[in-house]
Structures are given as structure tokens and as C-alpha cells.
Design a protein around this motif. Structure first.
Motif, PDB file in Angstrom:
ATOM      1  N   ALA A 174      13.141  15.128  15.410  1.00  0.00           N
ATOM      2  CA  ALA A 174      12.706  13.836  15.927  1.00  0.00           C
ATOM      3  C   ALA A 174      11.974  13.065  14.829  1.00  0.00           C
ATOM      4  CB  ALA A 174      11.779  14.028  17.125  1.00  0.00           C
ATOM      5  N   GLU A 175      12.321  11.821  14.718  1.00  0.00           N
ATOM      6  CA  GLU A 175      11.701  11.005  13.689  1.00  0.00           C
ATOM      7  C   GLU A 175      10.383  10.439  14.193  1.00  0.00           C
ATOM      8  OE1 GLU A 175      14.300   8.035  12.296  1.00  0.00           O
ATOM      9  OE2 GLU A 175      15.822   9.441  11.564  1.00  0.00           O
ATOM     10  N   GLY A 176       9.358  10.563  13.387  1.00  0.00           N
ATOM     11  CA  GLY A 176       8.072  10.026  13.762  1.00  0.00           C
ATOM     12  C   GLY A 176       8.005   8.529  13.502  1.00  0.00           C
ATOM     13  N   VAL A 177       6.991   7.908  14.045  1.00  0.00           N
ATOM     14  CA  VAL A 177       6.765   6.490  13.810  1.00  0.00           C
ATOM     15  C   VAL A 177       6.328   6.293  12.366  1.00  0.00           C
ATOM     16  CG1 VAL A 177       5.334   4.514  14.445  1.00  0.00           C
ATOM     17  CG2 VAL A 177       6.112   6.114  16.207  1.00  0.00           C
ATOM     18  N   HIS A 178       6.897   5.343  11.702  1.00  0.00           N
ATOM     19  CA  HIS A 178       6.473   5.038  10.331  1.00  0.00           C
ATOM     20  C   HIS A 178       7.002   3.670   9.938  1.00  0.00           C
ATOM     21  CE1 HIS A 178       6.069   6.301   5.832  1.00  0.00           C
ATOM     22  NE2 HIS A 178       5.139   5.448   6.219  1.00  0.00           N
ATOM     23  N   TYR A 179       6.116   2.685   9.970  1.00  0.00           N
ATOM     24  CA  TYR A 179       6.474   1.351   9.505  1.00  0.00           C
ATOM     25  C   TYR A 179       5.259   0.730   8.836  1.00  0.00           C
ATOM     26  CZ  TYR A 179       4.308  -0.128  13.949  1.00  0.00           C
ATOM     27  OH  TYR A 179       3.436  -0.333  14.988  1.00  0.00           O
ATOM     28  N   HIS A 180       5.403  -0.512   8.371  1.00  0.00           N
ATOM     29  CA  HIS A 180       4.383  -1.080   7.500  1.00  0.00           C
ATOM     30  C   HIS A 180       4.082  -2.535   7.843  1.00  0.00           C
ATOM     31  CE1 HIS A 180       6.418   2.227   5.419  1.00  0.00           C
ATOM     32  NE2 HIS A 180       5.241   2.487   4.915  1.00  0.00           N
ATOM     33  N   ALA A 181       2.893  -2.954   7.409  1.00  0.00           N
ATOM     34  CA  ALA A 181       2.465  -4.341   7.551  1.00  0.00           C
ATOM     35  C   ALA A 181       1.683  -4.719   6.300  1.00  0.00           C
ATOM     36  CB  ALA A 181       1.601  -4.511   8.798  1.00  0.00           C
ATOM     37  N   ASN A 182       1.491  -6.010   6.109  1.00  0.00           N
ATOM     38  CA  ASN A 182       0.696  -6.506   4.978  1.00  0.00           C
ATOM     39  C   ASN A 182      -0.531  -7.247   5.496  1.00  0.00           C
ATOM     40  OD1 ASN A 182       3.817  -6.955   3.665  1.00  0.00           O
ATOM     41  ND2 ASN A 182       2.297  -5.887   2.435  1.00  0.00           N
ATOM     42  N   PHE A 183      -1.618  -7.218   4.715  1.00  0.00           N
ATOM     43  CA  PHE A 183      -2.832  -7.913   5.131  1.00  0.00           C
ATOM     44  C   PHE A 183      -3.678  -8.255   3.910  1.00  0.00           C
ATOM     45  CE2 PHE A 183      -4.940  -4.091   4.085  1.00  0.00           C
ATOM     46  CZ  PHE A 183      -6.314  -4.315   4.119  1.00  0.00           C
ATOM     47  N   ALA A 184      -4.668  -9.116   4.144  1.00  0.00           N
ATOM     48  CA  ALA A 184      -5.701  -9.403   3.152  1.00  0.00           C
ATOM     49  C   ALA A 184      -6.971  -9.792   3.889  1.00  0.00           C
ATOM     50  CB  ALA A 184      -5.271 -10.529   2.209  1.00  0.00           C
ATOM     51  N   LEU A 185      -8.117  -9.464   3.302  1.00  0.00           N
ATOM     52  CA  LEU A 185      -9.416  -9.804   3.871  1.00  0.00           C
ATOM     53  C   LEU A 185     -10.244 -10.524   2.815  1.00  0.00           C
ATOM     54  CD1 LEU A 185     -11.627  -7.510   6.069  1.00  0.00           C
ATOM     55  CD2 LEU A 185     -12.633  -8.862   4.236  1.00  0.00           C
ATOM     56  N   TYR A 186     -10.714 -11.711   3.170  1.00  0.00           N
ATOM     57  CA  TYR A 186     -11.503 -12.523   2.248  1.00  0.00           C
ATOM     58  C   TYR A 186     -12.910 -12.732   2.811  1.00  0.00           C
ATOM     59  CZ  TYR A 186      -7.393 -13.984  -0.483  1.00  0.00           C
ATOM     60  OH  TYR A 186      -6.280 -14.016  -1.289  1.00  0.00           O
ATOM     61  N   ILE A 187     -13.908 -12.689   1.939  1.00  0.00           N
ATOM     62  CA  ILE A 187     -15.282 -13.036   2.280  1.00  0.00           C
ATOM     63  C   ILE A 187     -15.720 -14.160   1.342  1.00  0.00           C
ATOM     64  CG2 ILE A 187     -17.670 -12.254   2.481  1.00  0.00           C
ATOM     65  CD1 ILE A 187     -15.884 -10.888   4.489  1.00  0.00           C
ATOM     66  N   ASN A 188     -15.979 -15.329   1.915  1.00  0.00           N
ATOM     67  CA  ASN A 188     -16.412 -16.486   1.134  1.00  0.00           C
ATOM     68  C   ASN A 188     -15.492 -16.758  -0.063  1.00  0.00           C
ATOM     69  OD1 ASN A 188     -18.692 -16.975   2.800  1.00  0.00           O
ATOM     70  ND2 ASN A 188     -19.817 -15.356   1.726  1.00  0.00           N
ATOM     71  N   GLY A 189     -14.205 -16.698   0.199  1.00  0.00           N
ATOM     72  CA  GLY A 189     -13.226 -17.029  -0.817  1.00  0.00           C
ATOM     73  C   GLY A 189     -12.867 -15.912  -1.773  1.00  0.00           C
ATOM     74  N   GLN A 190     -13.525 -14.756  -1.654  1.00  0.00           N
ATOM     75  CA  GLN A 190     -13.253 -13.620  -2.532  1.00  0.00           C
ATOM     76  C   GLN A 190     -12.510 -12.536  -1.759  1.00  0.00           C
ATOM     77  OE1 GLN A 190     -13.995 -13.576  -5.907  1.00  0.00           O
ATOM     78  NE2 GLN A 190     -14.503 -15.728  -5.504  1.00  0.00           N
TER      79      GLN A 190
END
Length: 212
Positions: free
Chosen positions: A37-53
């Protein structure tokens, strides 16, 4: 001898032979066609900024290593194994279980993203005020002020921007567009660091345990 011959010709004997033959055929098919049985495995992209950094997530505490995955392969998955980052790649989320939320992902990093605040892993609180606010953009849609994404399930190839500060709409769009769209690449590329599913090598033990 005559009794044996009569039994061999009886309907009960024929039925027994047919039953055994049929069972062997079914077991043979299950043995030959077994796939893990194949397990769950996928991906997403993200970014987190604090005061422009942009937060770079430096440090090994932010990344799940392959050794940890393989060491616990036969046990229940830990929260960090369910969703994490790998190999110091700080914009790719690896999702390896069902119904994993963005709140769970950030919690694994030691961060809290609420409806109008961010709390860093060092306890620093960034709360909305008259000048700054928490901006959320998911797949191009602005979720700012709509209650946060804590309970939002991470979907395959999601792109999420979390940005705290007083940025203009133009700046927010630039931050969002800077997020890589590499999730699909990771979906179709073998991942040796996967914490989910089967190793991919089917053993004799696997096939035998699948028979019954």
C-alpha cells in the motif's frame, strides 16, 4: 481398496479437490500480484515573512532527517513525521499523512500562526495592531482577516504566503510570487527521505503475510 476408489469417485472428494485447487489458485494470484500500500506523500510550497524579511528557518530543528524516518517506519507516525521539511530546503512542505493542517505544520516548526498573530519559536509575538497585520495568501486568494488557516488541510501543490507587517498589496504580491512552484517536481521525484508508506522493496515475508 474398493472403498478408496468409491470415495475418490464420490461428489465429496471431487468437491474437496476443487476447493483445494481453487484456494491454491487464489493464494497464488495474491502472492504474485501483491503490491505494498502506498502511503500519503505530496508537497506544498510556502514562505513566512516578518516585517518584509523572509524567515530562513536556519537550524536542524526545522528539518526531519531520513534516519529518523527509517528508525520509526514500523511505528505510529509522530507529528513531525506527518508533515515536515527536509534537507534544509526551507520552502517545501512534505505531507505524509491524511488530513494534515497548516497549523500542525507550523506547530512542528515551533511557530504558531493564529488568525491575527504569529508567535515565533523563541516566544516572540507579532500581533496585529494599527500599523501591522497578519496577511495570508493561499493559492492566490487573500485570506487576511478570514479567521486564519490553522485548521486548513494542506493540499497537494498548495502555495502559501504568511506575512506579518505593514506591507502594501503590491509588496505582498511580490512576496507571494517569489514562492517557488516546485511542489510538483517533488511529487514526481523519488524522495529517499520519505517517512511514509512502504520502502518499495517487496520481500518474501511481505508476500506471505499478504496471503491470508
Amino acid at each position: 481398496m474398493e472403498k478408496c476408489l468409491r470415495f475418490a469417485k464420490s461428489r465429496w472428494f471431487i468437491a474437496l479437490v476443487c476447493f483445494i485447487f481453487g484456494a491454491l489458485v487464489i493464494l497464488g494470484i495474491r502472492f504474485a500480484t501483491y503490491k505494498p500500500a502506498e502511503g500519503v506523500h505530496y508537497h506544498a510550497n510556502f514562505a513566512l515573512y516578518i516585517n518584509g524579511q523572509r524567515e530562513q528557518f536556519k537550524g536542524p530543528q526545522y528539518y526531519e532527517e531520513s534516519a529518523m524516518c527509517s528508525a520509526n517506519a514500523a511505528e505510529a507516525m509522530t507529528p513531525a513525521q506527518r508533515v515536515h521539511m527536509h534537507d534544509k530546503i526551507n520552502n517545501v512542505v512534505h505531507v505524509e499523512d491524511h488530513a494534515v493542517t497548516w497549523g500542525e505544520f507550523f506547530a512542528n516548526l515551533g511557530w504558531t500562526v493564529g488568525p491575527d498573530f504569529i508567535e515565533g519559536n523563541d516566544g516572540t509575538m507579532y500581533a496585529a495592531n494599527g500599523t501591522n497585520k497578519l496577511n495570508l495568501i493561499l493559492n492566490g486568494k487573500n485570506y487576511t482577516g478570514l479567521g486564519g488557516l490553522t485548521n486548513t488541510v494542506i493540499k497537494d501543490e498548495d502555495r502559501l504566503l504568511v506575512s506579518y507587517g505593514g506591507e502594501s498589496d503590491t509588496s505582498l504580491q511580490l512576496e507571494y510570487r517569489a514562492i517557488p512552484s516546485s511542489a510538483h517536481h517533488y511529487d514526481v521525484t523519488p524522495d529517499p527521505d520519505s517517512c511514509s508508506g512502504h520502502s518499495g522493496v517487496v520481500t518474501m515475508r511481505d508476500r506471505l503475510s499478504h496471503l491470508f
